[in-house]
Design a protein around this motif. Structure first.
Motif, mmCIF file in Angstrom:
data_model
loop_
_atom_site.group_PDB
_atom_site.id
_atom_site.type_symbol
_atom_site.label_atom_id
_atom_site.label_comp_id
_atom_site.label_asym_id
_atom_site.label_seq_id
_atom_site.Cartn_x
_atom_site.Cartn_y
_atom_site.Cartn_z
ATOM 1 N N GLN A 348 0.850 -1.170 0.000
ATOM 2 C CA GLN A 348 0.000 0.000 0.000
ATOM 3 C C GLN A 348 0.892 1.227 0.000
ATOM 4 O O GLN A 348 1.958 1.241 0.624
ATOM 5 C CB GLN A 348 -0.920 0.022 1.225
ATOM 6 N N VAL A 349 0.447 2.269 -0.711
ATOM 7 C CA VAL A 349 1.215 3.502 -0.746
ATOM 8 C C VAL A 349 1.058 4.227 0.587
ATOM 9 O O VAL A 349 -0.060 4.433 1.069
ATOM 10 C CB VAL A 349 0.763 4.405 -1.908
ATOM 11 N N THR A 350 2.176 4.585 1.181
ATOM 12 C CA THR A 350 2.128 5.189 2.510
ATOM 13 C C THR A 350 3.333 6.087 2.740
ATOM 14 O O THR A 350 4.338 6.012 2.026
ATOM 15 C CB THR A 350 2.094 4.093 3.601
ATOM 16 N N SER A 351 3.224 6.935 3.757
ATOM 17 C CA SER A 351 4.368 7.702 4.254
ATOM 18 C C SER A 351 5.038 6.863 5.332
ATOM 19 O O SER A 351 4.371 6.328 6.215
ATOM 20 C CB SER A 351 3.914 9.041 4.832
ATOM 21 N N ILE A 352 6.346 6.765 5.271
ATOM 22 C CA ILE A 352 7.046 5.781 6.098
ATOM 23 C C ILE A 352 7.720 6.388 7.320
ATOM 24 O O ILE A 352 8.164 5.674 8.213
ATOM 25 C CB ILE A 352 8.088 5.032 5.231
ATOM 26 N N ALA A 353 7.775 7.713 7.403
ATOM 27 C CA ALA A 353 8.553 8.354 8.472
ATOM 28 C C ALA A 353 8.076 7.939 9.859
ATOM 29 O O ALA A 353 8.881 7.557 10.724
ATOM 30 C CB ALA A 353 8.497 9.879 8.324
ATOM 31 N N LEU A 381 6.679 9.186 -0.787
ATOM 32 C CA LEU A 381 5.800 8.080 -0.424
ATOM 33 C C LEU A 381 6.392 6.795 -0.985
ATOM 34 O O LEU A 381 7.118 6.811 -1.989
ATOM 35 C CB LEU A 381 4.399 8.292 -0.998
ATOM 36 N N VAL A 382 6.112 5.678 -0.355
ATOM 37 C CA VAL A 382 6.584 4.382 -0.840
ATOM 38 C C VAL A 382 5.428 3.385 -0.833
ATOM 39 O O VAL A 382 4.497 3.499 -0.019
ATOM 40 C CB VAL A 382 7.748 3.845 0.021
ATOM 41 N N GLU A 383 5.494 2.420 -1.734
ATOM 42 C CA GLU A 383 4.468 1.379 -1.805
ATOM 43 C C GLU A 383 5.035 0.126 -1.149
ATOM 44 O O GLU A 383 5.872 -0.567 -1.722
ATOM 45 C CB GLU A 383 4.084 1.099 -3.252
ATOM 46 N N VAL A 384 4.577 -0.159 0.083
ATOM 47 C CA VAL A 384 5.201 -1.221 0.861
ATOM 48 C C VAL A 384 4.152 -2.054 1.581
ATOM 49 O O VAL A 384 3.007 -1.641 1.774
ATOM 50 C CB VAL A 384 6.176 -0.627 1.912
ATOM 51 N N ALA A 431 13.619 7.332 -8.856
ATOM 52 C CA ALA A 431 13.552 7.978 -7.547
ATOM 53 C C ALA A 431 13.399 6.927 -6.452
ATOM 54 O O ALA A 431 12.595 5.990 -6.584
ATOM 55 C CB ALA A 431 12.395 8.965 -7.515
ATOM 56 N N TYR A 432 14.138 7.109 -5.375
ATOM 57 C CA TYR A 432 14.117 6.157 -4.266
ATOM 58 C C TYR A 432 14.107 6.905 -2.933
ATOM 59 O O TYR A 432 14.549 8.058 -2.838
ATOM 60 C CB TYR A 432 15.337 5.240 -4.301
ATOM 61 N N LEU A 433 13.586 6.220 -1.924
ATOM 62 C CA LEU A 433 13.741 6.662 -0.546
ATOM 63 C C LEU A 433 14.919 5.890 0.040
ATOM 64 O O LEU A 433 14.929 4.660 0.037
ATOM 65 C CB LEU A 433 12.470 6.384 0.263
ATOM 66 N N HIS A 434 15.909 6.631 0.519
ATOM 67 C CA HIS A 434 17.137 6.032 1.070
ATOM 68 C C HIS A 434 17.094 6.159 2.584
ATOM 69 O O HIS A 434 17.024 7.264 3.128
ATOM 70 C CB HIS A 434 18.352 6.756 0.493
ATOM 71 N N ILE A 435 17.118 5.023 3.278
ATOM 72 C CA ILE A 435 17.095 4.996 4.742
ATOM 73 C C ILE A 435 18.417 4.415 5.230
ATOM 74 O O ILE A 435 18.866 3.380 4.720
ATOM 75 C CB ILE A 435 15.927 4.137 5.266
ATOM 76 N N ALA A 505 6.902 6.075 -4.625
ATOM 77 C CA ALA A 505 5.561 5.928 -5.199
ATOM 78 C C ALA A 505 4.906 7.300 -5.168
ATOM 79 O O ALA A 505 5.010 8.027 -4.187
ATOM 80 C CB ALA A 505 4.742 4.916 -4.404
ATOM 81 N N PHE A 506 4.242 7.628 -6.260
ATOM 82 C CA PHE A 506 3.667 8.960 -6.362
ATOM 83 C C PHE A 506 2.148 8.968 -6.460
ATOM 84 O O PHE A 506 1.525 10.008 -6.491
ATOM 85 C CB PHE A 506 4.258 9.695 -7.564
ATOM 86 N N GLU A 507 1.520 7.761 -6.511
ATOM 87 C CA GLU A 507 0.074 7.687 -6.547
ATOM 88 C C GLU A 507 -0.365 6.568 -5.638
ATOM 89 O O GLU A 507 0.095 5.438 -5.761
ATOM 90 C CB GLU A 507 -0.445 7.420 -7.967
ATOM 91 N N ALA A 508 -1.247 6.856 -4.740
ATOM 92 C CA ALA A 508 -1.757 5.841 -3.827
ATOM 93 C C ALA A 508 -2.931 5.124 -4.438
ATOM 94 O O ALA A 508 -3.776 5.725 -5.104
ATOM 95 C CB ALA A 508 -2.177 6.490 -2.505
ATOM 96 N N GLU A 509 -2.951 3.813 -4.239
ATOM 97 C CA GLU A 509 -4.065 3.017 -4.711
ATOM 98 C C GLU A 509 -5.191 3.035 -3.690
ATOM 99 O O GLU A 509 -4.974 3.084 -2.485
ATOM 100 C CB GLU A 509 -3.632 1.556 -4.929
ATOM 101 N N GLY A 510 -6.437 2.987 -4.179
ATOM 102 C CA GLY A 510 -7.587 2.934 -3.291
ATOM 103 C C GLY A 510 -7.665 1.584 -2.615
ATOM 104 O O GLY A 510 -7.244 0.568 -3.155
ATOM 105 N N SER A 511 -8.164 1.573 -1.409
ATOM 106 C CA SER A 511 -8.317 0.301 -0.696
ATOM 107 C C SER A 511 -9.426 -0.506 -1.304
ATOM 108 O O SER A 511 -10.377 0.042 -1.884
ATOM 109 C CB SER A 511 -8.619 0.573 0.782
ATOM 110 N N ARG A 512 -9.290 -1.799 -1.207
ATOM 111 C CA ARG A 512 -10.271 -2.708 -1.787
ATOM 112 C C ARG A 512 -11.342 -3.040 -0.753
ATOM 113 O O ARG A 512 -11.047 -3.582 0.298
ATOM 114 C CB ARG A 512 -9.576 -3.991 -2.232
ATOM 115 N N PRO A 513 -12.582 -2.747 -1.057
ATOM 116 C CA PRO A 513 -13.637 -3.052 -0.088
ATOM 117 C C PRO A 513 -13.925 -4.532 -0.059
ATOM 118 O O PRO A 513 -13.826 -5.226 -1.064
ATOM 119 C CB PRO A 513 -14.848 -2.271 -0.614
ATOM 120 N N GLY A 514 -14.311 -5.040 1.094
ATOM 121 C CA GLY A 514 -14.685 -6.445 1.211
ATOM 122 C C GLY A 514 -16.053 -6.567 1.832
ATOM 123 O O GLY A 514 -16.566 -5.645 2.475
#
Length: 645
Positions: A348-353, A381-384, A431-435, A505-514
């Motif tokens: 999921q696309v998220t902010s990791i800080a 943002l990263v997709e993780v 582009a990468y996030l370097h930790i 990641a520059f676009e967040a995906e919508g959550s999948r409803p269940g």
């Protein structure tokens, strides 16, 4: 031949008697007068006493006798010419000077002493016309400049050895890689300076040097397993092609092209690590299903047995210890599954800080290690898979804490970076996030650093409570499955740093409803291919007070569900095993059931805890998921949530 200020008269005077002497003097006089070089005899006052021809047009030899010899040199050379003449008379030293003459000519003037006894009475200046040589040298320099200009734009480093094995040419790429300039290397032996050791660090004898042998045997040498030594003493791997250059059928030189393959070697090592991890993944994926089924049967029986006796019974405590051991076995199984193809992350696309801050702080809870964070607000943002990345951060933090038993500081930094493919990292450009997690601990020994990501490699004692040698291997596998990479650097005795690179990641995906429904039915359909699991789980479900029917494969489960629905005795829930060798698995079975009954609700169960179906069960039509081996309480809670919430 005696030389005095009387000039020609002394040249003709017989110094000693004898016909042979006269002949000798005649020969010397002839050589002096007809020499192609200009010869000037100078006295101790630096005046010309004899000259065979004038050095410049418009002058005569007669008018030059008695004049200052230094004045015959160009103005910019006169001081040096005077110094050389003085050194000739005072110390008996010979010398030479080159200078330009009118009409673009060049002369080389040699100054040699003429002695009378032990005293230098005169100096002889021999002026040779070197114009053609200078033109040839200029042409050669221009040719070399063009060659350097051409080869400087090549990706390959080049150097040329002459027939004696000495360096005669080196392009700028080679200068940059080796740290030596062409001026420093000219005429030097390449073997002595930068090609004198083997890849294993042992000395390479001169007679065994394969590049030097090209001069002897004339055969091209090609290798990707050589090492060169820089001027500063550092060693780097190279690929080389050394080829002979022949003139008139003889080997006159060799030209060697080489390339720094440090990045290629690093990628090869990375590929080797990946292959090792994939081998473990194949093994883990192959045994996980059966292993967790066995654990499920064992855990189920132990749980049922512990429920049938008093907690005051001695056996009750022993059964609880057995359950704890199975818990450890389950954790090990889940770690192994990280390597398997079924362990793909659910991203999921998220902010990791904040995740970094929370995970590190929690992992250091109670430790005498301080955490220092540098996490800018504008991080990509990263997709993780949040759970897997937390596992990576936790493993690295715990390792850092163990590396600082007496306390210390763990610095955590993050930044946005752009990778261009030149960094030697096995990831795509972008582009990468370097930790970076950097500790102040004891560091890692070089031989250990090369193996820290290998499966089952550990410097800790082995055992359930010690090291399994999987922590960093799991981190490596997780990062790879996220399209990133983990690297390590360390100076033994000064701490270590682990670098994580995650694609931005520059676009967040919508959550999948269940689906979410509530009901209060108590008829369960349980499907599993393992008879041991079926036996114990049926007993557990009955213990809960539910009715239960069983199926071995998906096809049988679909048929039982259809019949029950037709008989107006529908099942309230189904529990389906994900993987059924030789039959329809749980995910396909659920699709079939929802075709029959859109309101069908089910729980997916599997030993593949990291399977995408297990992690994103609602997207596959399930209302819940439970990983094998599961406890009685975990199954009870899952059924209760499905049936009553």
């Amino acid at each position: 031949m005696r030389l005095t200020e009387q000039g020609d008269a002394d040249m003709d005077e017989q110094a000693t008697g004898g016909h042979g002497v006269l002949i000798c003097e005649d020969i010397l006089k002839t050589q002096f007068e007809y020499s192609p070089d200009i010869i000037i005899i100078v006295d101790r006052d630096l005046r010309i006493v004899r000259i065979n021809r004038p050095p410049h047009p418009g002058l005569s030899s007669e008018t030059l006798v008695g004049t200052d010899a230094v004045l015959q040199l160009p103005g910019e050379c006169r001081e040096e010419g005077q110094r050389l003449l003085r050194a000739c008379f005072e110390a008996g030293l010979a010398g030479s000077i080159e200078h330009a003459v009118p009409d673009d000519g060049w002369r080389h003037s040699r100054i040699v002493p003429l002695k009378h006894g032990d005293v230098t009475s005169h100096a002889m200046i021999i002026c040779s016309d070197v114009t053609e040589r200078k033109k040839a040298e200029d042409a050669l320099r221009e040719s070399e400049k063009k060659l350097r200009d051409i080869t400087s734009h090549m990706g390959e480093a080049l150097y040329v050895l002459d027939a004696e094995g000495h360096i005669s040419f080196m392009n700028p790429v080679a200068e940059k890689l080796l740290g030596w300039s062409m001026q420093e290397m000219a005429g030097k032996n390449a073997h002595d300076l930068f090609h004198n050791c083997n890849p294993d660090g042992s000395r390479l004898p001169f007679e065994d040097c394969p590049i030097r042998k090209v001069l002897d045997n004339g055969r091209q040498f090609v290798s990707s397993d050589e090492v060169f030594v820089r001027k500063d003493g550092t060693v780097f791997p190279v690929s080389v092609i050394a080829s002979p250059i022949t003139e008139d059928g003889k080997i006159a030189a060799t030209v060697t092209a080489f390339r720094d393959i440090t990045d290629m070697k690093r990628l090869e090592q990375e590929l080797s690590k990946v292959q090792k991890l994939e081998s473990v993944g194949v093994l883990a994926g192959g045994i996980a299903h059966d292993f967790n089924n066995l654990l499920q049967a064992i855990l189920g029986h132990i749980s049922m047995a512990s429920m049938s006796i008093s907690s005051n019974n001695q056996a009750y405590g022993q059964l609880r210890k057995a359950e704890e051991a199975i818990e450890m076995a389950r954790d090990l199984s889940f770690r192994l599954l990280t390597f398997s193809k079924g362990g793909e992350p659910l991203k999921q696309v998220t902010s990791i800080a904040e995740m970094i801050r929370q995970t590190v702080t929690l992992s250091l809870s109670g430790a005498n290690v301080a955490a220092e964070f540098s996490l800018p607000d504008d991080l990509h943002l990263v997709e993780v898979d949040e759970g897997q990345i937390r596992q990576v951060l936790s493993n690295l933090t715990l390792n850092a804490k163990e590396a600082m038993p007496d306390g210390g500081t763990l610095t955590i930094e993050a930044e946005n970076v752009q990778l261009h493919g030149r960094e030697g990292l096995p990831v795509r450009e972008g582009a990468y996030l370097h930790i970076v997690l950097r500790d102040s601990g004891r560091g890692i020994e070089p031989e250990t650093l090369q193996r820290i990501f290998d499966p089952y490699f550990s410097t800790k004692k082995m055992g359930a409570e010690k090291g399994m040698g999987l922590g960093l291997s799991i981190c490596h596998s997780i990062m790879k499955k996220h399209g990133g990479v983990i690297t390590a650097e360390s100076v033994y005795g000064r701490g270590s740093a682990f670098h994580l690179y995650l694609p931005a990641a520059f676009e967040a995906e919508g959550s999948r409803p269940g689906p979410k429904r509530t009901a209060a039915r108590k008829k369960i359909l349980f499907m599993d291919d393992d008879p041991r699991v079926r036996y114990i789980v049926i007993e557990i479900i009955k213990h809960f007070g539910y009715d239960v029917e069983i199926a071995e494969k998906g096809e049988e489960a679909v048929e039982l569900y259809r019949k029950a629905l037709t008989a107006d005795s529908a099942f309230d829930a189904v529990i389906l095993d994900l993987t059924v060798p030789g039959g329809m698995g749980g995910d396909v079975t659920m699709n079939k059931l929802r075709e029959i009954d859109p309101g069908a609700r089910g729980i997916i169960s599997s030993g593949y805890a990291d399977s995408p179906v297990m992690k994103d069960f609602m997207a596959y039509g399930f209302s819940g998921a439970i990983a094998k081996p599961y406890k009685i309480d975990e199954l009870r809670e899952a059924l209760h949530k499905l049936l009553y919430d």
